[in-house]
Design a protein around this motif. Structure first.
Motif, PDB file in Angstrom:
ATOM      1  N   ASP A 185      -8.001  30.799  46.801  1.00  0.00           N
ATOM      2  CA  ASP A 185      -9.151  30.600  45.915  1.00  0.00           C
ATOM      3  C   ASP A 185      -8.766  29.869  44.637  1.00  0.00           C
ATOM      4  O   ASP A 185      -7.590  29.672  44.335  1.00  0.00           O
ATOM      5  N   GLY A 186      -9.783  29.474  43.868  1.00  0.00           N
ATOM      6  CA  GLY A 186      -9.565  28.772  42.610  1.00  0.00           C
ATOM      7  C   GLY A 186      -8.763  27.500  42.797  1.00  0.00           C
ATOM      8  O   GLY A 186      -8.962  26.762  43.763  1.00  0.00           O
ATOM      9  N   LYS A 187      -7.844  27.272  41.869  1.00  0.00           N
ATOM     10  CA  LYS A 187      -6.966  26.109  41.973  1.00  0.00           C
ATOM     11  C   LYS A 187      -5.642  26.486  42.648  1.00  0.00           C
ATOM     12  O   LYS A 187      -4.656  25.769  42.542  1.00  0.00           O
ATOM     13  N   HIS A 188      -5.662  27.642  43.306  1.00  0.00           N
ATOM     14  CA  HIS A 188      -4.634  28.051  44.277  1.00  0.00           C
ATOM     15  C   HIS A 188      -3.358  28.656  43.711  1.00  0.00           C
ATOM     16  O   HIS A 188      -2.460  28.992  44.488  1.00  0.00           O
ATOM     17  N   PHE A 189      -3.245  28.828  42.384  1.00  0.00           N
ATOM     18  CA  PHE A 189      -2.014  29.419  41.860  1.00  0.00           C
ATOM     19  C   PHE A 189      -2.287  30.410  40.737  1.00  0.00           C
ATOM     20  O   PHE A 189      -3.202  30.227  39.933  1.00  0.00           O
ATOM     21  N   LEU A 190      -1.472  31.469  40.722  1.00  0.00           N
ATOM     22  CA  LEU A 190      -1.498  32.438  39.631  1.00  0.00           C
ATOM     23  C   LEU A 190      -0.061  32.834  39.321  1.00  0.00           C
ATOM     24  O   LEU A 190       0.874  32.400  40.000  1.00  0.00           O
ATOM     25  N   LEU A 191       0.118  33.648  38.272  1.00  0.00           N
ATOM     26  CA  LEU A 191       1.455  34.119  37.909  1.00  0.00           C
ATOM     27  C   LEU A 191       1.616  35.577  38.308  1.00  0.00           C
ATOM     28  O   LEU A 191       0.689  36.378  38.143  1.00  0.00           O
ATOM     29  N   GLU A 192       2.786  35.911  38.829  1.00  0.00           N
ATOM     30  CA  GLU A 192       3.051  37.290  39.245  1.00  0.00           C
ATOM     31  C   GLU A 192       4.404  37.748  38.712  1.00  0.00           C
ATOM     32  O   GLU A 192       5.359  36.970  38.646  1.00  0.00           O
ATOM     33  N   ILE A 193       4.473  39.016  38.320  1.00  0.00           N
ATOM     34  CA  ILE A 193       5.730  39.632  37.881  1.00  0.00           C
ATOM     35  C   ILE A 193       6.034  40.744  38.872  1.00  0.00           C
ATOM     36  O   ILE A 193       5.210  41.654  39.056  1.00  0.00           O
ATOM     37  N   ASN A 194       7.188  40.680  39.532  1.00  0.00           N
ATOM     38  CA  ASN A 194       7.496  41.715  40.520  1.00  0.00           C
ATOM     39  C   ASN A 194       8.914  42.258  40.431  1.00  0.00           C
ATOM     40  O   ASN A 194       9.289  43.123  41.223  1.00  0.00           O
ATOM     41  N   LYS A 195       9.705  41.790  39.480  1.00  0.00           N
ATOM     42  CA  LYS A 195      11.046  42.332  39.306  1.00  0.00           C
ATOM     43  C   LYS A 195      11.011  43.439  38.252  1.00  0.00           C
ATOM     44  O   LYS A 195      10.346  43.323  37.234  1.00  0.00           O
ATOM     45  N   ARG A 196      11.757  44.510  38.534  1.00  0.00           N
ATOM     46  CA  ARG A 196      11.703  45.704  37.703  1.00  0.00           C
ATOM     47  C   ARG A 196      11.882  45.411  36.211  1.00  0.00           C
ATOM     48  O   ARG A 196      11.059  45.808  35.381  1.00  0.00           O
ATOM     49  N   GLU A 218     -13.423  20.811  30.605  1.00  0.00           N
ATOM     50  CA  GLU A 218     -12.698  21.781  31.420  1.00  0.00           C
ATOM     51  C   GLU A 218     -11.463  22.261  30.664  1.00  0.00           C
ATOM     52  O   GLU A 218     -10.741  21.470  30.073  1.00  0.00           O
ATOM     53  N   LYS A 219     -11.215  23.580  30.691  1.00  0.00           N
ATOM     54  CA  LYS A 219     -10.061  24.141  29.992  1.00  0.00           C
ATOM     55  C   LYS A 219      -8.756  23.625  30.592  1.00  0.00           C
ATOM     56  O   LYS A 219      -8.634  23.524  31.815  1.00  0.00           O
ATOM     57  N   ILE A 220      -7.792  23.357  29.734  1.00  0.00           N
ATOM     58  CA  ILE A 220      -6.502  22.848  30.186  1.00  0.00           C
ATOM     59  C   ILE A 220      -5.365  23.571  29.457  1.00  0.00           C
ATOM     60  O   ILE A 220      -5.551  24.123  28.369  1.00  0.00           O
ATOM     61  N   ILE A 221      -4.204  23.571  30.079  1.00  0.00           N
ATOM     62  CA  ILE A 221      -2.968  24.029  29.430  1.00  0.00           C
ATOM     63  C   ILE A 221      -2.042  22.828  29.343  1.00  0.00           C
ATOM     64  O   ILE A 221      -1.803  22.143  30.342  1.00  0.00           O
ATOM     65  N   THR A 222      -1.518  22.577  28.157  1.00  0.00           N
ATOM     66  CA  THR A 222      -0.587  21.467  27.946  1.00  0.00           C
ATOM     67  C   THR A 222       0.622  21.980  27.158  1.00  0.00           C
ATOM     68  O   THR A 222       0.551  23.039  26.519  1.00  0.00           O
ATOM     69  N   PRO A 223       1.734  21.241  27.172  1.00  0.00           N
ATOM     70  CA  PRO A 223       2.890  21.642  26.352  1.00  0.00           C
ATOM     71  C   PRO A 223       2.551  21.689  24.871  1.00  0.00           C
ATOM     72  O   PRO A 223       3.190  22.429  24.109  1.00  0.00           O
ATOM     73  N   GLU A 224       1.535  20.912  24.464  1.00  0.00           N
ATOM     74  CA  GLU A 224       1.162  20.852  23.051  1.00  0.00           C
ATOM     75  C   GLU A 224       0.310  22.037  22.625  1.00  0.00           C
ATOM     76  O   GLU A 224       0.466  22.557  21.510  1.00  0.00           O
ATOM     77  N   ASN A 225      -0.616  22.488  23.497  1.00  0.00           N
ATOM     78  CA  ASN A 225      -1.495  23.571  23.043  1.00  0.00           C
ATOM     79  C   ASN A 225      -0.911  24.969  23.290  1.00  0.00           C
ATOM     80  O   ASN A 225      -1.233  25.919  22.579  1.00  0.00           O
ATOM     81  N   ILE A 226      -0.033  25.108  24.277  1.00  0.00           N
ATOM     82  CA  ILE A 226       0.460  26.442  24.613  1.00  0.00           C
ATOM     83  C   ILE A 226       1.354  27.022  23.525  1.00  0.00           C
ATOM     84  O   ILE A 226       1.518  28.256  23.435  1.00  0.00           O
ATOM     85  N   ILE A 227       1.920  26.182  22.675  1.00  0.00           N
ATOM     86  CA  ILE A 227       2.800  26.698  21.617  1.00  0.00           C
ATOM     87  C   ILE A 227       2.033  27.531  20.585  1.00  0.00           C
ATOM     88  O   ILE A 227       2.647  28.245  19.788  1.00  0.00           O
ATOM     89  N   THR A 245      -4.502  33.338  36.677  1.00  0.00           N
ATOM     90  CA  THR A 245      -4.693  32.034  36.037  1.00  0.00           C
ATOM     91  C   THR A 245      -5.144  31.005  37.074  1.00  0.00           C
ATOM     92  O   THR A 245      -4.664  29.868  37.095  1.00  0.00           O
ATOM     93  N   LEU A 246      -6.080  31.403  37.929  1.00  0.00           N
ATOM     94  CA  LEU A 246      -6.528  30.544  39.036  1.00  0.00           C
ATOM     95  C   LEU A 246      -7.394  29.380  38.579  1.00  0.00           C
ATOM     96  O   LEU A 246      -7.662  28.466  39.361  1.00  0.00           O
ATOM     97  N   ASN A 247      -7.832  29.404  37.325  1.00  0.00           N
ATOM     98  CA  ASN A 247      -8.624  28.283  36.791  1.00  0.00           C
ATOM     99  C   ASN A 247      -7.744  27.102  36.394  1.00  0.00           C
ATOM    100  O   ASN A 247      -8.272  26.050  36.004  1.00  0.00           O
ATOM    101  N   PHE A 248      -6.433  27.303  36.476  1.00  0.00           N
ATOM    102  CA  PHE A 248      -5.504  26.253  36.067  1.00  0.00           C
ATOM    103  C   PHE A 248      -4.693  25.753  37.269  1.00  0.00           C
ATOM    104  O   PHE A 248      -4.439  26.496  38.213  1.00  0.00           O
ATOM    105  N   SER A 249      -4.274  24.514  37.192  1.00  0.00           N
ATOM    106  CA  SER A 249      -3.527  23.879  38.288  1.00  0.00           C
ATOM    107  C   SER A 249      -2.114  24.448  38.386  1.00  0.00           C
ATOM    108  O   SER A 249      -1.650  25.187  37.502  1.00  0.00           O
ATOM    109  N   LYS A 250      -1.416  24.074  39.456  1.00  0.00           N
ATOM    110  CA  LYS A 250      -0.027  24.489  39.632  1.00  0.00           C
ATOM    111  C   LYS A 250       0.822  23.994  38.459  1.00  0.00           C
ATOM    112  O   LYS A 250       1.662  24.742  37.932  1.00  0.00           O
ATOM    113  N   TYR A 251       0.596  22.768  38.033  1.00  0.00           N
ATOM    114  CA  TYR A 251       1.349  22.206  36.910  1.00  0.00           C
ATOM    115  C   TYR A 251       1.084  22.992  35.632  1.00  0.00           C
ATOM    116  O   TYR A 251       2.018  23.331  34.885  1.00  0.00           O
TER     117      TYR A 251
END
Length: 285
Positions: free
Chosen positions: A172-183, A93-102, A142-148
């Motif tokens: 849906d999914g793992k319940h979290f995504l990222l949103e940008i809403n400030k100008r 399963e795909k994961i995001i970690t502090p080590e791979n995101i760099i 990014t619903l395939n990834f957890s809140k963390y």
């Protein structure tokens, strides 16, 4: 003994793969296969986008297969993808970690994530005085990834690209995504990814703020609404004056760093990096 090709992956190529891996792409390692390979499916409408990826990744022998039902972008099996598989997968399963995101350290990777799994929506709401207010928001699904995992990505995008996002909960999914809403963050994000998205006409709708605003205004007008107020349309222009261009050229000739030039001009670092890239293509530097 079979021949195994050695590839020297550039940072640009790596970022395209990492950004896509966080989006539509995947790495496969099956059964007795010694090494993993990259694969990515997409609809026919997005073939030009995947052709762009295939062209950018041609030195890694990526191919776009269009004879199958859903066109597929694919790499050969190789140890470089096995190394990425070990970084980005746990229990298949795909994961995001502090080590791979760099590894996502260039805007072209962020652009690929956005083109794969992002959307620009022009929304509207009714005000108490009867007027209609038009405003944009950008979602990265990014619903395939957890809140963390989303929090890791959120903090990293803020630190690396100076764009703030917020966690948004969904059912849906793992319940979290990222949103940008400030100008300011929407403008900064679009200015960051635009140089690459502009290369792909079928993806222009994801960065055309003014055009999308006008389409929404016309849509609401057709429905009978008259008092339509829009989010500030003074979109920050990314054009450089002749004096700024000459300053950049002279500064590079003197050996000034891109970061210092950005600071002196009050421009974003990645904006300066892209401007210098374009000046080099024009043989001005």
């Amino acid at each position: 003994m079979s021949f195994i090709k050695t590839y020297n992956m550039t940072n640009i190529e790596k970022n395209i793969i990492i950004g896509s891996l966080l989006g539509d792409g995947s790495l496969a390692l099956y059964g007795r296969s010694k090494n993993a390979y990259y694969r990515e499916h997409g609809c026919t409408k997005q073939v030009p986008y995947r052709k762009w990826k295939a062209e950018r990744l041609k030195n890694l022998d990526f191919k776009l297969l269009t004879t199958c039902k859903n066109p597929q972008l694919r790499s050969p099996s190789n140890k470089i993808y096995t190394e990425l598989y070990n970084l980005f997968y746990k229990n298949r399963e795909k994961i995001i970690t502090p080590e791979n995101i760099i590894l996502l350290n260039h805007p072209i990777g962020l652009a690929c994530l956005y083109m794969d799994d992002g959307s620009l929506v022009i929304d509207s709401s009714k005000r108490k005085n009867g007027s209609i207010y038009i405003f944009p928001r950008i979602s990265i699904y990014t619903l395939n990834f957890s809140k963390y995992e989303n929090s890791i990505l959120q903090n990293y995008i803020s630190k690396t690209f100076n764009v703030n996002t917020k966690l948004k909960e969904r059912k849906d999914g793992k319940h979290f995504l990222l949103e940008i809403n400030k100008r300011n963050d929407i403008v900064k994000f679009i200015n960051t990814v635009s140089p690459f998205i502009k290369e792909i006409p079928c993806m222009h709708y994801k960065i055309k703020l003014k055009e999308r605003f006008e389409n929404k205004r016309l849509e609401l007008t057709d429905k009978g609404y008259k008092n339509i107020n829009s989010w500030s349309e003074n979109i920050i222009k990314n054009n450089y004056s002749k004096d700024e261009e000459n300053f950049i050229i002279k500064s590079k000739q003197l050996g000034t760093t891109d970061k210092k030039i950005a600071s002196l001009l009050g421009r974003s670092y990645w904006g300066i990096v892209d401007k210098i890239r374009r000046l080099k293509l024009e043989n001005k530097i």
